[in-house]
Every structure is written in structure tokens, then in C-alpha cells.
Design a protein around this motif. Sequence first.
Motif, PDB file in Angstrom:
ATOM      1  N   ALA A  88      47.884  30.817  30.780  1.00  0.00           N
ATOM      2  CA  ALA A  88      48.927  31.498  31.151  1.00  0.00           C
ATOM      3  C   ALA A  88      50.211  31.271  32.026  1.00  0.00           C
ATOM      4  O   ALA A  88      50.445  29.924  31.973  1.00  0.00           O
ATOM      5  CB  ALA A  88      47.434  32.311  32.360  1.00  0.00           C
ATOM      6  N   THR A  89      50.764  32.783  31.062  1.00  0.00           N
ATOM      7  CA  THR A  89      52.292  32.542  31.829  1.00  0.00           C
ATOM      8  C   THR A  89      52.605  33.212  32.891  1.00  0.00           C
ATOM      9  O   THR A  89      53.776  33.499  33.289  1.00  0.00           O
ATOM     10  CB  THR A  89      53.862  32.373  30.887  1.00  0.00           C
ATOM     11  N   GLY A  90      51.759  33.958  33.691  1.00  0.00           N
ATOM     12  CA  GLY A  90      52.076  35.087  34.122  1.00  0.00           C
ATOM     13  C   GLY A  90      50.615  35.038  35.507  1.00  0.00           C
ATOM     14  O   GLY A  90      49.909  35.103  34.664  1.00  0.00           O
ATOM     15  N   THR A  91      50.583  36.135  36.235  1.00  0.00           N
ATOM     16  CA  THR A  91      49.891  36.914  36.976  1.00  0.00           C
ATOM     17  C   THR A  91      49.534  38.104  37.504  1.00  0.00           C
ATOM     18  O   THR A  91      51.692  38.081  38.348  1.00  0.00           O
ATOM     19  CB  THR A  91      48.962  35.690  37.694  1.00  0.00           C
ATOM     20  N   LEU A  92      48.947  38.747  37.383  1.00  0.00           N
ATOM     21  CA  LEU A  92      48.659  40.343  38.458  1.00  0.00           C
ATOM     22  C   LEU A  92      48.399  39.382  40.091  1.00  0.00           C
ATOM     23  O   LEU A  92      47.836  38.818  39.756  1.00  0.00           O
ATOM     24  CB  LEU A  92      47.919  41.298  37.568  1.00  0.00           C
ATOM     25  N   ILE A  93      48.900  40.561  40.633  1.00  0.00           N
ATOM     26  CA  ILE A  93      48.697  40.592  42.172  1.00  0.00           C
ATOM     27  C   ILE A  93      48.431  41.102  42.958  1.00  0.00           C
ATOM     28  O   ILE A  93      48.999  42.601  42.348  1.00  0.00           O
ATOM     29  CB  ILE A  93      50.150  40.083  42.495  1.00  0.00           C
ATOM     30  N   ASN A  94      47.084  41.667  42.917  1.00  0.00           N
ATOM     31  CA  ASN A  94      47.201  43.092  44.317  1.00  0.00           C
ATOM     32  C   ASN A  94      47.567  43.888  43.662  1.00  0.00           C
ATOM     33  O   ASN A  94      47.617  45.085  43.753  1.00  0.00           O
ATOM     34  CB  ASN A  94      49.039  43.075  44.991  1.00  0.00           C
ATOM     35  N   HIS A  95      46.340  43.986  42.615  1.00  0.00           N
ATOM     36  CA  HIS A  95      45.686  45.027  41.388  1.00  0.00           C
ATOM     37  C   HIS A  95      44.998  46.598  43.002  1.00  0.00           C
ATOM     38  O   HIS A  95      44.411  45.659  43.402  1.00  0.00           O
ATOM     39  CB  HIS A  95      45.173  44.746  40.671  1.00  0.00           C
ATOM     40  N   SER A  96      44.827  47.968  42.598  1.00  0.00           N
ATOM     41  CA  SER A  96      44.794  48.589  42.897  1.00  0.00           C
ATOM     42  C   SER A  96      42.848  47.993  43.113  1.00  0.00           C
ATOM     43  O   SER A  96      42.028  48.494  44.032  1.00  0.00           O
ATOM     44  CB  SER A  96      44.954  49.867  43.013  1.00  0.00           C
ATOM     45  N   GLU A  97      42.683  47.531  41.806  1.00  0.00           N
ATOM     46  CA  GLU A  97      40.955  47.285  42.127  1.00  0.00           C
ATOM     47  C   GLU A  97      40.712  45.855  42.118  1.00  0.00           C
ATOM     48  O   GLU A  97      39.827  45.823  42.741  1.00  0.00           O
ATOM     49  CB  GLU A  97      40.485  47.196  40.689  1.00  0.00           C
ATOM     50  N   ARG A  98      41.644  45.414  43.163  1.00  0.00           N
ATOM     51  CA  ARG A  98      41.599  43.895  43.949  1.00  0.00           C
ATOM     52  C   ARG A  98      42.463  43.165  44.846  1.00  0.00           C
ATOM     53  O   ARG A  98      43.535  42.923  44.482  1.00  0.00           O
ATOM     54  CB  ARG A  98      41.977  42.336  42.381  1.00  0.00           C
ATOM     55  N   ARG A  99      42.049  44.421  45.518  1.00  0.00           N
ATOM     56  CA  ARG A  99      43.314  45.169  46.577  1.00  0.00           C
ATOM     57  C   ARG A  99      44.311  43.481  47.702  1.00  0.00           C
ATOM     58  O   ARG A  99      42.765  43.206  48.549  1.00  0.00           O
ATOM     59  CB  ARG A  99      43.461  45.889  47.145  1.00  0.00           C
ATOM     60  N   LEU A 100      45.137  42.898  48.309  1.00  0.00           N
ATOM     61  CA  LEU A 100      45.562  41.598  49.198  1.00  0.00           C
ATOM     62  C   LEU A 100      45.838  42.330  50.103  1.00  0.00           C
ATOM     63  O   LEU A 100      46.495  43.596  49.808  1.00  0.00           O
ATOM     64  CB  LEU A 100      46.138  40.614  48.378  1.00  0.00           C
ATOM     65  N   THR A 101      45.788  41.691  51.738  1.00  0.00           N
ATOM     66  CA  THR A 101      46.642  42.452  52.578  1.00  0.00           C
ATOM     67  C   THR A 101      48.057  41.316  52.000  1.00  0.00           C
ATOM     68  O   THR A 101      48.309  40.372  50.885  1.00  0.00           O
ATOM     69  CB  THR A 101      46.272  40.791  53.581  1.00  0.00           C
ATOM     70  N   LEU A 102      49.082  42.233  52.911  1.00  0.00           N
ATOM     71  CA  LEU A 102      50.501  41.400  52.368  1.00  0.00           C
ATOM     72  C   LEU A 102      50.303  40.295  52.610  1.00  0.00           C
ATOM     73  O   LEU A 102      51.182  39.122  52.283  1.00  0.00           O
ATOM     74  CB  LEU A 102      51.265  42.482  53.678  1.00  0.00           C
TER      75      LEU A 102
END
Length: 224
Positions: free
Chosen positions: A88-102
Motif C-alpha cells: 500500500a502507498t496510502g491509507t484512509l483514516i477515520n471513515h464514518s464506518e470506522r470512526r476514531l477519536t481526534l
Amino acid sequence: MPEEKPVIMINFKTYNESYGFRAHDIAEAAETVAEESGIEIVICPGFMDIHPMSNHYRLPVFAQHIDGISPGAHTGHILAEAVRAAGATGTLINHSERRLTLADISAAVDAAKRANLKTVVCTNNTATSGAAAALSPDYVAIEPPELIGSGISVATADPEIIENSVNAVKSVNKDVKVLAGAGISSGSCVKRAVELGSDGVLLASGVVKAEDPAVVLRDLVSKI
Ligand SMILES: O=C[C@H](O)COP(=O)(O)O
């Protein structure tokens, strides 16, 4: 139109149509259309498909999530360096279906940068778009959750959220690019999203659940 050609990112999510042989069908179609059109198409397959997708196709492959951890004893976590090593050369972060805290988003962005992964921080409203921009990811992807998977395009149903997010992001950091997502499925949606100031789109069901992904992909790039 932005100076650079808009990018199209396809999130495979965990649909039944998105893994194994079917992941290859989608990736093969995306590679063909990317080469025909000269438009960058990024694929975000499930974790198990990152390595085969990266080996078989000349497409940028992004993960759907990473954890904000360093190498070490973290059972069951997703390590940025391992995702990078899988191709991989990148990543999604904090998708609405995989929410994270700030705090978790910040740690994940740091982990991705450490591993030389591009970062796409997904947001659900204009305020979070501005907050995400403060972390200096490569992209902020604005996606109103109520339109995700609905088949109703954010570009026509909620154009203000795209414009407002672009303004919020650029006022914090003009180098951060903005993607629009939710219900995008056609070239007209992509054109409208770009007219509203975005640098491309992030979509899933329109391509992943299509009977023939190549037909949808050709339409998506047709008005750029
Ligand atoms: O990551 C993609 C978005 O959640 C959009 O999903 P959708 O294209 O199925 O609405």
C-alpha cells in the motif's frame, strides 16, 4: 477544474462483491480505465487483498484503516509499516464506518507519515473537515454519513457541504486536498464535485456493487 487532474478513489469496504476474485475484477477494470483515460484511480481493498492487488496491478493501493501505533506488542492492530510492506502507498483514516477519536486520528496520521503512506482523513461535516486539515493529511474526504451507500449524490443533495469543507480545509492548510464522497456514481457527479472545489471523489457502492465495474468507471472519468 483543479491544476492537477481529479483523482478517483474506490473504497472496496467489506461488500460481498469486494474480495477475492471479485476484487481482481474491480481492480482489472480500474487499471484498464486508468490507462485509457490518464486519470489516477486509487483502490482501497480489504487488508487481505492489499498484497495481491499491489502485486498484480499498476494502481495505487490504499488501506481502509491503520492504527496509530508503533511497531511492538499490539495484538490485533493494523501497523502502518506492515501495510506499507504489503504494497500500500496510502491509507484512509477515520471513515464514518470506522470512526476514531481526534487523538486516534492524529496518532494514525503520524504513523502513516512515519511509514511513508499518503493519508486520507475522512470527515462527516465542515467542522471536522477543518479540524482534520490541522493535522496536515494529504487529503480530507468529506462524506455526509446519511448519504453514504444511498445512491443519492452528495454533489447534488448537499453541494454546500463540499464547498464549505473546501473553504474550511483551505483556510487551515491550502496544501491539503479535498475529496467528496457519498452516493457518487456517475461522471456528472464527479464533474459537479470538482466544480464545487474538490480535487476528486471517494466512492464505493457505485463501482463495487456494479454488474460491470468497467462501465461505471468509464462513465466516472468521462466528464473530467
Ligand atoms: O468510502 C466511500 C464512501 O463511504 C462512499 O460510499 P458510497 O459511494 O457507497 O456512497
